[in-house]
Scaffold this motif. Structure first.
Motif, PDB file in Angstrom:
ATOM      1  N   GLY A  10       0.609  -1.099  -0.329  1.00  0.00           N
ATOM      2  CA  GLY A  10      -0.016  -0.215   0.018  1.00  0.00           C
ATOM      3  C   GLY A  10       0.267   1.250  -0.231  1.00  0.00           C
ATOM      4  O   GLY A  10       0.728   2.422  -0.386  1.00  0.00           O
ATOM      5  N   LEU A  11       1.801   0.980   0.751  1.00  0.00           N
ATOM      6  CA  LEU A  11       2.372   2.431   0.839  1.00  0.00           C
ATOM      7  C   LEU A  11       3.733   2.689  -1.045  1.00  0.00           C
ATOM      8  O   LEU A  11       3.376   3.723  -0.865  1.00  0.00           O
ATOM      9  N   TRP A  12       3.893   1.264  -1.056  1.00  0.00           N
ATOM     10  CA  TRP A  12       4.451   2.087  -2.224  1.00  0.00           C
ATOM     11  C   TRP A  12       3.602   2.455  -3.028  1.00  0.00           C
ATOM     12  O   TRP A  12       4.371   2.788  -4.136  1.00  0.00           O
ATOM     13  N   LEU A  13       1.832   1.040  -3.736  1.00  0.00           N
ATOM     14  CA  LEU A  13       1.796   2.005  -3.953  1.00  0.00           C
ATOM     15  C   LEU A  13       1.129   3.810  -4.070  1.00  0.00           C
ATOM     16  O   LEU A  13       1.474   4.221  -4.690  1.00  0.00           O
ATOM     17  N   LEU A  14       0.779   4.263  -3.187  1.00  0.00           N
ATOM     18  CA  LEU A  14       0.552   5.240  -2.411  1.00  0.00           C
ATOM     19  C   LEU A  14       1.724   6.572  -3.119  1.00  0.00           C
ATOM     20  O   LEU A  14       1.466   7.533  -3.543  1.00  0.00           O
ATOM     21  N   SER A  15       3.092   5.837  -2.778  1.00  0.00           N
ATOM     22  CA  SER A  15       4.235   6.796  -3.060  1.00  0.00           C
ATOM     23  C   SER A  15       4.672   6.837  -4.155  1.00  0.00           C
ATOM     24  O   SER A  15       4.839   7.930  -5.407  1.00  0.00           O
ATOM     25  N   GLY A  16       3.501   6.155  -5.853  1.00  0.00           N
ATOM     26  CA  GLY A  16       3.758   6.114  -6.637  1.00  0.00           C
ATOM     27  C   GLY A  16       3.023   6.907  -7.117  1.00  0.00           C
ATOM     28  O   GLY A  16       2.981   7.670  -8.563  1.00  0.00           O
ATOM     29  N   VAL A  17       1.888   6.850  -6.321  1.00  0.00           N
ATOM     30  CA  VAL A  17       0.923   8.000  -7.010  1.00  0.00           C
ATOM     31  C   VAL A  17       0.965   8.963  -6.735  1.00  0.00           C
ATOM     32  O   VAL A  17       0.803  10.152  -7.574  1.00  0.00           O
ATOM     33  N   ALA A  18       2.042   9.822  -5.409  1.00  0.00           N
ATOM     34  CA  ALA A  18       2.577  10.798  -5.024  1.00  0.00           C
ATOM     35  C   ALA A  18       3.250  10.924  -6.101  1.00  0.00           C
ATOM     36  O   ALA A  18       3.748  12.265  -6.786  1.00  0.00           O
ATOM     37  N   LEU A  19       4.086  10.444  -6.852  1.00  0.00           N
ATOM     38  CA  LEU A  19       5.180  10.271  -8.052  1.00  0.00           C
ATOM     39  C   LEU A  19       5.030  11.326  -8.620  1.00  0.00           C
ATOM     40  O   LEU A  19       5.409  11.785  -9.937  1.00  0.00           O
ATOM     41  N   THR A  20       3.827   9.736  -9.514  1.00  0.00           N
ATOM     42  CA  THR A  20       3.261  10.157 -10.624  1.00  0.00           C
ATOM     43  C   THR A  20       2.597  11.915 -10.605  1.00  0.00           C
ATOM     44  O   THR A  20       2.795  12.207 -11.728  1.00  0.00           O
ATOM     45  N   LEU A  21       1.694  12.234  -9.534  1.00  0.00           N
ATOM     46  CA  LEU A  21       0.880  13.638  -9.258  1.00  0.00           C
ATOM     47  C   LEU A  21       1.926  14.609  -9.118  1.00  0.00           C
ATOM     48  O   LEU A  21       2.095  15.989 -10.246  1.00  0.00           O
ATOM     49  N   ALA A  22       3.343  14.092  -8.588  1.00  0.00           N
ATOM     50  CA  ALA A  22       4.136  15.831  -8.298  1.00  0.00           C
ATOM     51  C   ALA A  22       4.601  15.526  -9.701  1.00  0.00           C
ATOM     52  O   ALA A  22       4.782  17.112 -10.160  1.00  0.00           O
ATOM     53  N   GLY A  23       5.096  15.021 -11.082  1.00  0.00           N
ATOM     54  CA  GLY A  23       5.658  15.101 -11.760  1.00  0.00           C
ATOM     55  C   GLY A  23       4.433  15.388 -13.184  1.00  0.00           C
ATOM     56  O   GLY A  23       5.029  16.676 -13.562  1.00  0.00           O
ATOM     57  N   LEU A  24       2.909  15.207 -12.940  1.00  0.00           N
ATOM     58  CA  LEU A  24       1.909  15.625 -13.710  1.00  0.00           C
ATOM     59  C   LEU A  24       2.244  17.040 -13.600  1.00  0.00           C
ATOM     60  O   LEU A  24       1.225  17.842 -14.590  1.00  0.00           O
ATOM     61  N   LEU A  25       2.205  17.550 -12.225  1.00  0.00           N
ATOM     62  CA  LEU A  25       1.397  19.197 -11.492  1.00  0.00           C
ATOM     63  C   LEU A  25       2.731  19.971 -12.112  1.00  0.00           C
ATOM     64  O   LEU A  25       2.838  20.876 -11.490  1.00  0.00           O
ATOM     65  N   THR A  26       4.099  19.260 -12.437  1.00  0.00           N
ATOM     66  CA  THR A  26       5.121  19.917 -12.019  1.00  0.00           C
ATOM     67  C   THR A  26       5.267  21.508 -13.416  1.00  0.00           C
ATOM     68  O   THR A  26       4.918  20.839 -14.610  1.00  0.00           O
ATOM     69  N   PRO A  27       5.221  22.611 -12.915  1.00  0.00           N
ATOM     70  CA  PRO A  27       4.541  24.086 -13.678  1.00  0.00           C
ATOM     71  C   PRO A  27       5.973  24.096 -14.419  1.00  0.00           C
ATOM     72  O   PRO A  27       7.318  23.584 -14.178  1.00  0.00           O
ATOM     73  N   ALA A  28       6.716  24.282 -15.787  1.00  0.00           N
ATOM     74  CA  ALA A  28       7.370  24.426 -16.482  1.00  0.00           C
ATOM     75  C   ALA A  28       7.666  25.438 -16.535  1.00  0.00           C
ATOM     76  O   ALA A  28       6.276  27.076 -16.685  1.00  0.00           O
ATOM     77  N   GLN A  29       9.209  26.762 -16.468  1.00  0.00           N
ATOM     78  CA  GLN A  29       8.551  27.807 -16.201  1.00  0.00           C
ATOM     79  C   GLN A  29      10.813  28.288 -17.348  1.00  0.00           C
ATOM     80  O   GLN A  29      10.758  27.135 -17.727  1.00  0.00           O
ATOM     81  N   SER A  30      10.312  29.008 -17.410  1.00  0.00           N
ATOM     82  CA  SER A  30      11.689  29.665 -18.449  1.00  0.00           C
ATOM     83  C   SER A  30      13.138  29.378 -18.100  1.00  0.00           C
ATOM     84  O   SER A  30      13.362  29.176 -16.641  1.00  0.00           O
ATOM     85  N   ALA A  31      13.895  28.980 -18.800  1.00  0.00           N
ATOM     86  CA  ALA A  31      15.037  28.387 -17.272  1.00  0.00           C
ATOM     87  C   ALA A  31      16.366  29.443 -18.618  1.00  0.00           C
ATOM     88  O   ALA A  31      16.025  29.222 -19.770  1.00  0.00           O
ATOM     89  N   ASP A  32      17.383  28.920 -17.928  1.00  0.00           N
ATOM     90  CA  ASP A  32      18.485  28.883 -18.604  1.00  0.00           C
ATOM     91  C   ASP A  32      18.790  27.891 -19.605  1.00  0.00           C
ATOM     92  O   ASP A  32      19.556  28.247 -20.759  1.00  0.00           O
ATOM     93  N   VAL A  33      18.725  26.433 -19.044  1.00  0.00           N
ATOM     94  CA  VAL A  33      18.926  25.562 -19.716  1.00  0.00           C
ATOM     95  C   VAL A  33      18.192  24.714 -19.357  1.00  0.00           C
ATOM     96  O   VAL A  33      17.397  24.221 -18.351  1.00  0.00           O
ATOM     97  N   ALA A  34      17.965  23.355 -20.955  1.00  0.00           N
ATOM     98  CA  ALA A  34      16.938  22.975 -20.165  1.00  0.00           C
ATOM     99  C   ALA A  34      17.825  21.620 -20.211  1.00  0.00           C
ATOM    100  O   ALA A  34      18.703  21.314 -21.469  1.00  0.00           O
ATOM    101  N   ILE A  35      17.014  20.955 -19.382  1.00  0.00           N
ATOM    102  CA  ILE A  35      18.420  19.637 -19.326  1.00  0.00           C
ATOM    103  C   ILE A  35      17.394  18.160 -19.626  1.00  0.00           C
ATOM    104  O   ILE A  35      16.359  17.829 -19.355  1.00  0.00           O
ATOM    105  N   VAL A  36      17.873  17.527 -20.988  1.00  0.00           N
ATOM    106  CA  VAL A  36      17.368  16.653 -21.279  1.00  0.00           C
ATOM    107  C   VAL A  36      18.019  15.412 -21.415  1.00  0.00           C
ATOM    108  O   VAL A  36      19.474  15.474 -21.454  1.00  0.00           O
ATOM    109  N   LEU A  37      17.297  14.178 -20.208  1.00  0.00           N
ATOM    110  CA  LEU A  37      18.514  12.573 -19.854  1.00  0.00           C
ATOM    111  C   LEU A  37      18.277  11.838 -21.677  1.00  0.00           C
ATOM    112  O   LEU A  37      16.991  11.945 -22.060  1.00  0.00           O
ATOM    113  N   GLY A  38      19.025  10.705 -21.247  1.00  0.00           N
ATOM    114  CA  GLY A  38      18.506  10.447 -22.917  1.00  0.00           C
ATOM    115  C   GLY A  38      18.010   9.091 -21.922  1.00  0.00           C
ATOM    116  O   GLY A  38      17.243   8.960 -21.657  1.00  0.00           O
ATOM    117  N   ASN A  39      18.361   8.380 -23.425  1.00  0.00           N
ATOM    118  CA  ASN A  39      17.041   6.775 -23.231  1.00  0.00           C
ATOM    119  C   ASN A  39      17.589   6.533 -24.784  1.00  0.00           C
ATOM    120  O   ASN A  39      18.815   6.269 -24.910  1.00  0.00           O
TER     121      ASN A  39
END
Length: 185
Positions: A10-39
């Protein structure tokens, strides 16, 4: 199933939901540099659809003058394919000026990328970072950057979804906890 095991799941699932929501709700703002992670980069040097979607988000940031530089970070696989170099090529083919792209071919994981990007920023007097990765990955990358001294961090993610996101979200939970306690050096 024991009560303790149920609690952990249950804790793992709640944590996964919290991290997902935190990512989805992160606002994009103007920046000096965009950091793109590879894949994944294919043997022919083309980015996987997931990576291309990240790069397209960075291109949009650049075109809209929301970031002045694009920092691409990735490793070199066993076949010698350089993720970061392939990312630079893709960006240049889509109109990003070569002198506006910084390449980190030693970003073999999120922690390394955060370390290298923070050093790059500090050496150039840059203070604002925009992280470009998948929504579920944003909280961990932002945490890692803050652990290396970057204070003004926002994030964006491509509108790209795969079934493997479920696995990735589950994996982010222990990875995020590790980054909370991980020694910097």
């Amino acid at each position: 199933m024991t009560q303790f095991f149920k609690f952990l799941v249950g804790l793992w699932l709640l944590s996964g939901v919290a991290l997902t929501l935190a990512g989805l709700l992160t606002p994009a703002q103007s920046a000096d540099v965009a950091i793109v992670l590879g894949n994944t980069v294919y043997r022919d040097g083309s980015p996987s659809p997931r990576l291309a979607a990240r790069l397209d988000s960075a291109i949009q940031c650049y075109r809209q003058k929301q970031c002045g530089l694009v920092f691409v970070s990735g490793g070199i696989d066993a076949a010698g394919t350089d993720e970061a170099a392939a990312m630079r090529t893709y960006l240049m083919r889509h109109g990003v000026a070569e002198d506006r792209i910084a390449v980190d071919s030693n970003g073999v994981d999120t922690w390394s990328t955060a370390h290298h990007a923070s050093t790059f920023m500090r050496d150039r007097g840059l203070s604002k970072a925009l992280v470009v990765t998948q929504y579920f990955h944003l909280p961990r990358v932002m945490l890692a950057l803050s652990r290396f001294g970057v204070r003004d961090i926002s994030g964006t993610y491509p509108r790209f979804w795969e079934s493997r996101d479920f696995y990735s979200i589950a994996r982010e939970v222990p990875a995020f906890v590790w980054y909370v306690v991980r020694p910097r050096h």
